[in-house]
Design a protein around this motif. Structure first.
Motif, PDB file in Angstrom:
ATOM      1  N   SER A 352       0.895  -1.158   0.000  1.00 56.67           N
ATOM      2  CA  SER A 352       0.000   0.000   0.000  1.00 56.67           C
ATOM      3  C   SER A 352       0.931   1.204   0.000  1.00 56.67           C
ATOM      4  O   SER A 352       1.260   1.753   1.052  1.00 56.67           O
ATOM      5  N   TRP A 353       1.361   1.609  -1.175  1.00 56.12           N
ATOM      6  CA  TRP A 353       2.507   2.505  -1.320  1.00 56.12           C
ATOM      7  C   TRP A 353       2.279   3.858  -0.665  1.00 56.12           C
ATOM      8  O   TRP A 353       1.289   4.536  -0.931  1.00 56.12           O
ATOM      9  N   PHE A 354       3.228   4.228   0.182  1.00 59.94           N
ATOM     10  CA  PHE A 354       3.242   5.557   0.799  1.00 59.94           C
ATOM     11  C   PHE A 354       3.913   6.562  -0.127  1.00 59.94           C
ATOM     12  O   PHE A 354       3.583   7.744  -0.132  1.00 59.94           O
ATOM     13  N   GLY A 355       4.878   6.103  -0.899  1.00 56.75           N
ATOM     14  CA  GLY A 355       5.591   6.946  -1.840  1.00 56.75           C
ATOM     15  C   GLY A 355       6.267   6.073  -2.881  1.00 56.75           C
ATOM     16  O   GLY A 355       6.209   4.841  -2.821  1.00 56.75           O
ATOM     17  N   TYR A 356       6.886   6.725  -3.850  1.00 61.21           N
ATOM     18  CA  TYR A 356       7.600   6.020  -4.908  1.00 61.21           C
ATOM     19  C   TYR A 356       9.094   6.250  -4.700  1.00 61.21           C
ATOM     20  O   TYR A 356       9.620   7.320  -5.033  1.00 61.21           O
ATOM     21  N   PRO A 357       9.807   5.256  -4.149  1.00 66.82           N
ATOM     22  CA  PRO A 357      11.249   5.428  -3.924  1.00 66.82           C
ATOM     23  C   PRO A 357      12.031   5.204  -5.215  1.00 66.82           C
ATOM     24  O   PRO A 357      11.733   4.290  -5.997  1.00 66.82           O
ATOM     25  N   VAL A 358      13.007   6.030  -5.438  1.00 68.87           N
ATOM     26  CA  VAL A 358      13.838   5.926  -6.623  1.00 68.87           C
ATOM     27  C   VAL A 358      15.273   6.260  -6.231  1.00 68.87           C
ATOM     28  O   VAL A 358      15.504   7.124  -5.375  1.00 68.87           O
ATOM     29  N   ARG A 378      10.794  22.482 -10.466  1.00 62.60           N
ATOM     30  CA  ARG A 378       9.570  22.274 -11.236  1.00 62.60           C
ATOM     31  C   ARG A 378       8.365  22.057 -10.324  1.00 62.60           C
ATOM     32  O   ARG A 378       7.326  21.568 -10.762  1.00 62.60           O
ATOM     33  N   LYS A 379       8.543  22.415  -9.047  1.00 62.14           N
ATOM     34  CA  LYS A 379       7.484  22.366  -8.021  1.00 62.14           C
ATOM     35  C   LYS A 379       7.006  20.944  -7.717  1.00 62.14           C
ATOM     36  O   LYS A 379       5.854  20.725  -7.323  1.00 62.14           O
ATOM     37  N   ILE A 380       7.895  19.978  -7.897  1.00 59.03           N
ATOM     38  CA  ILE A 380       7.595  18.593  -7.556  1.00 59.03           C
ATOM     39  C   ILE A 380       8.259  18.275  -6.227  1.00 59.03           C
ATOM     40  O   ILE A 380       9.480  18.366  -6.098  1.00 59.03           O
ATOM     41  N   GLY A 381       7.468  17.912  -5.239  1.00 55.66           N
ATOM     42  CA  GLY A 381       7.996  17.626  -3.912  1.00 55.66           C
ATOM     43  C   GLY A 381       8.760  16.316  -3.868  1.00 55.66           C
ATOM     44  O   GLY A 381       8.388  15.329  -4.514  1.00 55.66           O
ATOM     45  N   THR A 382       9.842  16.302  -3.118  1.00 53.62           N
ATOM     46  CA  THR A 382      10.628  15.087  -2.897  1.00 53.62           C
ATOM     47  C   THR A 382      10.942  14.969  -1.410  1.00 53.62           C
ATOM     48  O   THR A 382      10.897  15.951  -0.667  1.00 53.62           O
ATOM     49  N   ARG A 383      11.272  13.783  -0.990  1.00 49.06           N
ATOM     50  CA  ARG A 383      11.713  13.538   0.390  1.00 49.06           C
ATOM     51  C   ARG A 383      12.832  12.508   0.386  1.00 49.06           C
ATOM     52  O   ARG A 383      12.874  11.627  -0.469  1.00 49.06           O
ATOM     53  N   GLN A 384      13.725  12.634   1.376  1.00 42.98           N
ATOM     54  CA  GLN A 384      14.722  11.592   1.591  1.00 42.98           C
ATOM     55  C   GLN A 384      14.018  10.326   2.077  1.00 42.98           C
ATOM     56  O   GLN A 384      12.894  10.378   2.594  1.00 42.98           O
ATOM     57  N   ILE A 385      14.677   9.194   1.933  1.00 46.26           N
ATOM     58  CA  ILE A 385      14.130   7.973   2.533  1.00 46.26           C
ATOM     59  C   ILE A 385      14.513   7.992   4.008  1.00 46.26           C
ATOM     60  O   ILE A 385      15.530   7.449   4.438  1.00 46.26           O
ATOM     61  N   PHE A 386      13.698   8.755   4.734  1.00 48.61           N
ATOM     62  CA  PHE A 386      13.828   8.927   6.168  1.00 48.61           C
ATOM     63  C   PHE A 386      15.196   9.490   6.544  1.00 48.61           C
ATOM     64  O   PHE A 386      15.618  10.493   5.972  1.00 48.61           O
ATOM     65  N   ALA A 387      15.901   8.848   7.461  1.00 51.21           N
ATOM     66  CA  ALA A 387      17.132   9.432   7.982  1.00 51.21           C
ATOM     67  C   ALA A 387      18.370   8.900   7.283  1.00 51.21           C
ATOM     68  O   ALA A 387      19.489   9.159   7.736  1.00 51.21           O
ATOM     69  N   GLY A 388      18.185   8.159   6.181  1.00 53.25           N
ATOM     70  CA  GLY A 388      19.349   7.543   5.557  1.00 53.25           C
ATOM     71  C   GLY A 388      19.927   6.497   6.496  1.00 53.25           C
ATOM     72  O   GLY A 388      19.214   5.648   7.017  1.00 53.25           O
TER      73      GLY A 388
END
Length: 449
Positions: A352-358, A378-388
C-alpha cells in the motif's frame, strides 16, 4: 425529536443539524476543486485528502465539547480493529507515541521473564525512521542495526542470524514506504528464537503479505494518522494487538502508567476498587490511583478521532488510488532504468505505497542532489528515505548499539535515494507531469544547472 425547545426556540438537535448543513455548504465554497497548471501548481509528495464529511465529523464532535477521548474514539477503535482483523486497537496521539507505547509495554514487570530489561537487544534497521528506533534507546535497550535490501528498502533478512546474540529479545522494524518487509522470514525467525515482534505499519496501512494484512503477524503493531499518511486525524496513532494482556499493558503506559483499566467516566469494573494492596501502599488504596508503570498521557482527543471515523470509510479508495498512481509512475519511468533504480515490491506482498522510492544510479550523469533540485524547481515535492543511515545522524552518535557489517546499502540509500508522491490527492495530469520531468532531467543537462 422535537424541532423546538419548551420556550419555542430551536432545539439543540435542530441547531446542530443546521450547523452541520452549513458546514457542508462551507466546504463546497472554501475548498473548491482546482485545476492543475503544470510548472505553476505544486505537486506535493504527500498531503491530507478530505471531504465535507470529515469536516462535519470534526464539528459534530466539537459541539459535544467532550475534549478528551470519547464516543468517536471508542467507535474508531472498534471499527479499526475490525478493519485490521485484530482484537484490540488502542488510540494514541501520534504514530511515534504508538511506537513508544508498544515497546515500553514489553518492559512491564507483569510479563515476568519475558519482559525487556536494560541492556537487552532489539534488532532493527539502520535505514529507518528515527521514532522506530528511539523507543529502544529511551528504554535503555540496545539497538542492533542491520542493513536493508535495495530496491525493496526493507530489512535484509539474510543478516538476522548474524544479528542475534544471547541478549536478543525483540525485533522492531517498519514496512518501508508501504512495502511490507519479508514477514515470512522475520516471523519464522522471531518464533524460532522466542522474540517479541513489533511491526511498525505507520506507512503501510492497507498493505498485505501472503494475503494477510500487515500488522497481524507480530505481537504488536503501530499505525500513524499524520496528514501525510493513508488516513489522517491530524495527529494520531494506534497500537494493535491480539493479546488482551498486551492491550492492558499498552493502555497503562498510555494512561499515566496507572494499574486501573477502567474506561474514562467509569470505575470499579474490577469489583474491588478499594480492596487492592500493591507495592508499599496501604491496603485499600483507591485502585484508580495506583501506578504500576512509568507511563505518560498519550491519549487522542475525540475531535481527532471523529475525523478518523470519517476517513476510515474512505480507506479502500485511498489505497486503490495510491496503487494506481504508483503503477502509472512506474510504467512511465520504465525506460529510464539506465539512470534510476526503480522500486520492487517484496515477493509475496501487496504494498500500500506511501511513496515512490527511486535511486539515482552511481554512474548516472547527475547526482541525487541534482535530481531533487531539478524536481524542486519544477514544483515537484521530494523527500529523503527517512534518515538515511541513522548511525550517521548527530542524534545517534555515542548511543550503545551493535551493527552488522558495513551497512553499505544504508549508505547507498543515504547518498542516492529519494521518493516522490503517489498519494490520492495527485491527479493523472500531476503524475504525467512528474514522468515528463524525470525524462527532462535525463535529456537536458543544461536544465540541471
Amino acid at each position: 425529536m422535537s424541532e423546538t425547545s419548551l420556550n419555542g426556540s430551536p432545539s439543540a438537535d435542530a441547531l446542530r443539524g443546521q450547523i452541520l448543513d452549513l458546514v457542508r455548504q462551507y466546504h463546497a465554497t472554501a475548498f473548491p476543486t482546482r485545476s492543475f497548471d503544470a510548472g505553476r501548481s505544486a505537486v506535493p509528495c504527500a498531503g491530507r485528502v478530505f471531504d465535507e464529511e470529515d469536516i462535519v465529523h470534526l464539528v459534530d464532535s466539537s459541539l459535544d465539547f467532550w475534549l478528551t477521548t470519547g464516543r468517536f474514539a471508542e467507535q474508531f477503535e472498534r471499527e479499526f480493529a475490525r478493519t485490521f482483523g485484530v482484537r484490540h486497537a488502542l488510540l494514541v496521539n501520534s504514530g511515534s507515541s504508538a511506537n513508544l507505547v508498544a515497546l515500553s509495554c514489553l518492559t512491564s514487570p507483569k510479563l515476568g521473564e519475558k519482559r525487556l530489561q536494560a541492556g537487552d537487544e532489539v534488532i532493527t534497521v539502520a535505514a529507518g525512521f528515527p521514532t522506530t528506533v528511539n523507543p529502544i534507546v529511551q528504554n535503555n535497550l540496545v539497538p542492533v542495526f542491520v542493513d536493508v535490501d535495495v530496491p525493496t528498502y526493507n530489512i535484509d533478512v539474510t543478516q538476522l542470524e548474524a544479528a542475534r546474540s544471547d541478549r536478543t529479545r525483540a525485533i522492531m522494524i517498519a514496512h518501508t514506504l508501504g512495502n511490507p518487509f519479508d514477514l515470512a522470514a522475520v516471523s519464522a525467525f522471531a518464533k524460532q528464537h522466542d522474540l517479541w515482534l513489533i511491526e511498525d505499519c505507520c506507512d503501510a496501512l492497507g498493505a498485505s503479505f501472503g494475503g494477510k494484512p500487515v500488522g497481524t503477524f507480530g505481537d504488536l503493531a503501530t499505525v500513524s494518522f499524520y496528514p501525510a499518511h493513508h488516513i489522517t486525524m491530524g495527529e494520531g496513532g494506534c497500537v494493535l494487538t491480539d493479546r488482551p494482556k498486551l492491550k492492558t499493558l499498552a493502555e497503562s503506559f498510555r494512561d499515566w502508567g496507572r494499574d486501573c483499566w477502567c474506561a474514562p467516566g467509569m470505575d470499579n469494573t474490577c469489583g474491588q476498587r478499594f480492596d487492592w494492596q500493591l507495592g508499599r501502599l496501604p491496603e485499600g488504596y483507591d485502585h484508580k490511583y495506583i501506578y504500576s508503570h512509568i507511563g505518560y498521557n498519550l491519549k487522542v482527543t475525540d475531535m481527532q478521532a471523529a475525523v478518523g471515523v470519517s476517513q476510515l470509510a474512505k480507506l479502500d479508495g485511498f489505497v486503490a488510488a495510491r496503487r494506481r498512481n504508483f503503477a502509472r509512475l512506474d510504467a512511465g519511468l520504465a525506460d529510464l532504468d539506465a539512470f534510476f533504480l526503480r522500486p520492487r515490491a517484496t515477493p509475496g506482498s501487496e504494498p500500500s505505497w506511501f511513496g515512490y522510492p527511486v535511486a539515482v544510479r552511481p554512474d548516472a550523469p547527475f547526482t541525487r542532489r541534482d535530481a531533487v533540485s531539478f524536481l524542486n524547481d519544477r514544483k515537484i515535492g521530494t523527500r529523503q528515505i527517512f534518515a538515511g543511515n541513522l548511525l550517521r545522524q548527530p542524534a545517534y552518535e555515542g548511543i550503545p548499539h551493535r551493527r552488522i557489517g558495513d551497512l553499505a546499502n544504508s549508505d547507498f540509500v543515504m547518498n542516492q535515494a529519494f521518493w516522490v508522491g503517489v498519494y490520492p490527492g495527485l491527479s493523472d495530469a500531476m503524475v504525467d507531469y512528474m514522468i515528463e520531468s524525470f525524462h527532462q532531467l535525463t535529456r537536458v543537462p543544461s536544465a540541471r544547472a
